[in-house]
Design a protein around this motif. Sequence first.
Motif, PDB file in Angstrom:
ATOM      1  N   GLN A  12      44.546  33.221  43.192  1.00  0.00           N
ATOM      2  CA  GLN A  12      45.741  33.631  42.436  1.00  0.00           C
ATOM      3  C   GLN A  12      46.914  32.659  42.586  1.00  0.00           C
ATOM      4  O   GLN A  12      47.554  32.588  43.636  1.00  0.00           O
ATOM      5  CB  GLN A  12      46.146  35.050  42.858  1.00  0.00           C
ATOM      6  CG  GLN A  12      45.105  36.078  42.405  1.00  0.00           C
ATOM      7  CD  GLN A  12      45.414  37.496  42.822  1.00  0.00           C
ATOM      8  OE1 GLN A  12      46.337  37.741  43.599  1.00  0.00           O
ATOM      9  NE2 GLN A  12      44.638  38.433  42.309  1.00  0.00           N
ATOM     10  N   LEU A  15      51.279  31.700  36.700  1.00  0.00           N
ATOM     11  CA  LEU A  15      52.168  30.857  35.900  1.00  0.00           C
ATOM     12  C   LEU A  15      53.567  31.469  35.943  1.00  0.00           C
ATOM     13  O   LEU A  15      53.734  32.661  35.679  1.00  0.00           O
ATOM     14  CB  LEU A  15      51.703  30.861  34.450  1.00  0.00           C
ATOM     15  CG  LEU A  15      51.023  29.623  33.912  1.00  0.00           C
ATOM     16  CD1 LEU A  15      50.556  29.878  32.499  1.00  0.00           C
ATOM     17  CD2 LEU A  15      51.916  28.398  33.990  1.00  0.00           C
ATOM     18  N   GLU A  38      41.088  37.148  27.365  1.00  0.00           N
ATOM     19  CA  GLU A  38      41.727  36.431  28.471  1.00  0.00           C
ATOM     20  C   GLU A  38      40.971  36.699  29.770  1.00  0.00           C
ATOM     21  O   GLU A  38      40.704  37.849  30.117  1.00  0.00           O
ATOM     22  CB  GLU A  38      43.198  36.830  28.636  1.00  0.00           C
ATOM     23  CG  GLU A  38      43.860  35.926  29.683  1.00  0.00           C
ATOM     24  CD  GLU A  38      45.321  36.251  29.992  1.00  0.00           C
ATOM     25  OE1 GLU A  38      45.885  37.210  29.432  1.00  0.00           O
ATOM     26  OE2 GLU A  38      45.883  35.523  30.829  1.00  0.00           O
ATOM     27  N   GLY A  40      41.160  36.686  33.707  1.00  0.00           N
ATOM     28  CA  GLY A  40      42.127  36.689  34.805  1.00  0.00           C
ATOM     29  C   GLY A  40      43.569  36.751  34.333  1.00  0.00           C
ATOM     30  O   GLY A  40      44.344  35.838  34.570  1.00  0.00           O
ATOM     31  N   LEU A  46      50.632  35.014  30.462  1.00  0.00           N
ATOM     32  CA  LEU A  46      50.097  34.597  29.156  1.00  0.00           C
ATOM     33  C   LEU A  46      49.796  35.817  28.285  1.00  0.00           C
ATOM     34  O   LEU A  46      50.021  35.798  27.070  1.00  0.00           O
ATOM     35  CB  LEU A  46      48.796  33.813  29.355  1.00  0.00           C
ATOM     36  CG  LEU A  46      48.922  32.408  29.929  1.00  0.00           C
ATOM     37  CD1 LEU A  46      47.542  31.882  30.345  1.00  0.00           C
ATOM     38  CD2 LEU A  46      49.534  31.462  28.890  1.00  0.00           C
ATOM     39  N   ILE A  62      39.489  40.937  37.894  1.00  0.00           N
ATOM     40  CA  ILE A  62      38.702  41.455  39.022  1.00  0.00           C
ATOM     41  C   ILE A  62      39.556  42.232  40.023  1.00  0.00           C
ATOM     42  O   ILE A  62      39.060  43.098  40.735  1.00  0.00           O
ATOM     43  CB  ILE A  62      37.969  40.288  39.729  1.00  0.00           C
ATOM     44  CG1 ILE A  62      36.772  40.791  40.532  1.00  0.00           C
ATOM     45  CG2 ILE A  62      38.920  39.480  40.614  1.00  0.00           C
ATOM     46  CD1 ILE A  62      35.854  39.672  41.021  1.00  0.00           C
ATOM     47  N   ASP A  85      33.981  41.226  37.087  1.00  0.00           N
ATOM     48  CA  ASP A  85      33.849  39.846  37.534  1.00  0.00           C
ATOM     49  C   ASP A  85      33.507  38.969  36.324  1.00  0.00           C
ATOM     50  O   ASP A  85      32.434  39.134  35.721  1.00  0.00           O
ATOM     51  CB  ASP A  85      32.727  39.788  38.589  1.00  0.00           C
ATOM     52  CG  ASP A  85      32.525  38.396  39.141  1.00  0.00           C
ATOM     53  OD1 ASP A  85      33.160  37.444  38.646  1.00  0.00           O
ATOM     54  OD2 ASP A  85      31.718  38.264  40.088  1.00  0.00           O
ATOM     55  N   LEU A  87      32.466  36.137  36.158  1.00  0.00           N
ATOM     56  CA  LEU A  87      31.265  35.323  36.396  1.00  0.00           C
ATOM     57  C   LEU A  87      29.985  36.043  36.002  1.00  0.00           C
ATOM     58  O   LEU A  87      28.962  35.408  35.757  1.00  0.00           O
ATOM     59  CB  LEU A  87      31.144  35.008  37.892  1.00  0.00           C
ATOM     60  CG  LEU A  87      31.854  33.801  38.433  1.00  0.00           C
ATOM     61  CD1 LEU A  87      31.635  33.735  39.941  1.00  0.00           C
ATOM     62  CD2 LEU A  87      31.351  32.538  37.772  1.00  0.00           C
TER      63      LEU A  87
HETATM   64  N1  SAM Z   1      46.629  34.365  34.060  1.00  0.00           N
HETATM   65  C1  SAM Z   1      47.543  34.584  35.166  1.00  0.00           C
HETATM   66  C2  SAM Z   1      48.654  33.560  35.129  1.00  0.00           C
HETATM   67  O1  SAM Z   1      48.459  32.553  34.443  1.00  0.00           O
HETATM   68  O2  SAM Z   1      49.657  33.754  35.774  1.00  0.00           O
HETATM   69  C3  SAM Z   1      46.805  34.556  36.521  1.00  0.00           C
HETATM   70  C4  SAM Z   1      46.075  33.279  36.857  1.00  0.00           C
HETATM   71  S1  SAM Z   1      45.361  33.222  38.470  1.00  0.00           S
HETATM   72  C5  SAM Z   1      45.096  31.483  38.632  1.00  0.00           C
HETATM   73  C6  SAM Z   1      43.674  33.736  38.278  1.00  0.00           C
HETATM   74  C7  SAM Z   1      43.465  35.215  37.892  1.00  0.00           C
HETATM   75  O3  SAM Z   1      42.051  35.470  37.784  1.00  0.00           O
HETATM   76  C8  SAM Z   1      43.985  36.216  38.914  1.00  0.00           C
HETATM   77  O4  SAM Z   1      44.620  37.258  38.251  1.00  0.00           O
HETATM   78  C9  SAM Z   1      42.717  36.699  39.638  1.00  0.00           C
HETATM   79  O5  SAM Z   1      42.827  38.000  40.184  1.00  0.00           O
HETATM   80  C10 SAM Z   1      41.696  36.642  38.516  1.00  0.00           C
HETATM   81  N2  SAM Z   1      40.315  36.455  38.978  1.00  0.00           N
HETATM   82  C11 SAM Z   1      39.876  35.780  40.066  1.00  0.00           C
HETATM   83  N3  SAM Z   1      38.543  35.789  40.154  1.00  0.00           N
HETATM   84  C12 SAM Z   1      38.111  36.493  39.062  1.00  0.00           C
HETATM   85  C13 SAM Z   1      36.815  36.879  38.587  1.00  0.00           C
HETATM   86  N4  SAM Z   1      35.701  36.507  39.224  1.00  0.00           N
HETATM   87  N5  SAM Z   1      36.750  37.622  37.460  1.00  0.00           N
HETATM   88  C14 SAM Z   1      37.887  38.002  36.786  1.00  0.00           C
HETATM   89  N6  SAM Z   1      39.127  37.660  37.197  1.00  0.00           N
HETATM   90  C15 SAM Z   1      39.236  36.926  38.311  1.00  0.00           C
END
Ligand code: SAM
Length: 257
Positions: A12, A15, A38, A40, A46, A62, A85, A87
Amino acid sequence: MLGHRARKRFGQNFLADAHYVERIVEAVAPRPGDNLVEIGPGLGALTHRLIERATRITAIEIDRDLAARLRATYGPGKLVLHEADALAFDYATLGDELRVVGNLPYNISSPLLFHLAGFDRKLRDIHVMLQREVVMRMAAAPGSPEYGRLSVMLQAKFAVTRLFIIPPGAFQPVPKVDSALVRLVPLGATRPAIADERLFAQVVAAAFGQRRKTLRNALAALCDAEAMRAVGVDPGARGETLSVDDFVRLANALNSR
Ligand code: SAM
């Protein structure tokens, strides 16, 4: 961040710079009716602008706490949220012409890209933010130091375009590395015909498994030098000099034997 403690295990970095949020949204250019997904959404930096432009989106998150916050902010008419997830998610269940967007968790970026590539026929495009170094590898040309398995596997299916760099200061918490936005558009009719995707992936993985090895040695378990010469590939060359088409020809020749 807005009362949320960033979780490292979920990659995490949120942005936190409106200028970059706008640039990313402009690059995606969402329109009402687009099938936006979208990955995550996190705290929704966003998400908010994407919903404004496209009127509704689907998101996959997740983190249970973040999912609950998003559900409390947007009704199901605007946001369809899957607490799942990314993935392991079956993107085929979301329909066609998917437009995938995400500031991806960097710790899972390569496996997530490989997973998404498996749904290429369902996709209209992908816009994702990744570590700059990963974006360089995705878009690299044969012969360059960044060219490798990720470049070949993605370029066999997508036109890959680097868009722009996003500095660490645009995120909270501040990451150690630069990020970049990249666009992937499925090749469609110009996509090279791969007879057996698993064999193709095997050949590419073996060719780049040990970079200093010649193809004769790296691919010894899969094919002999004669088979390489038959498709115009020099067994004395190294994997990083082969084009995507070379890899396709080689894998297809092995498949037909
Ligand atoms: N989109 C937001 C932003 O730009 O501020 C958050 C970006 S942050 C780099 C990554 C996001 O992906 C987090 O909210 C995290 O909880 C989520 N995430 C991490 N692993 C994930 C997974 N395996 N499946 C779905 N979401 C996931």
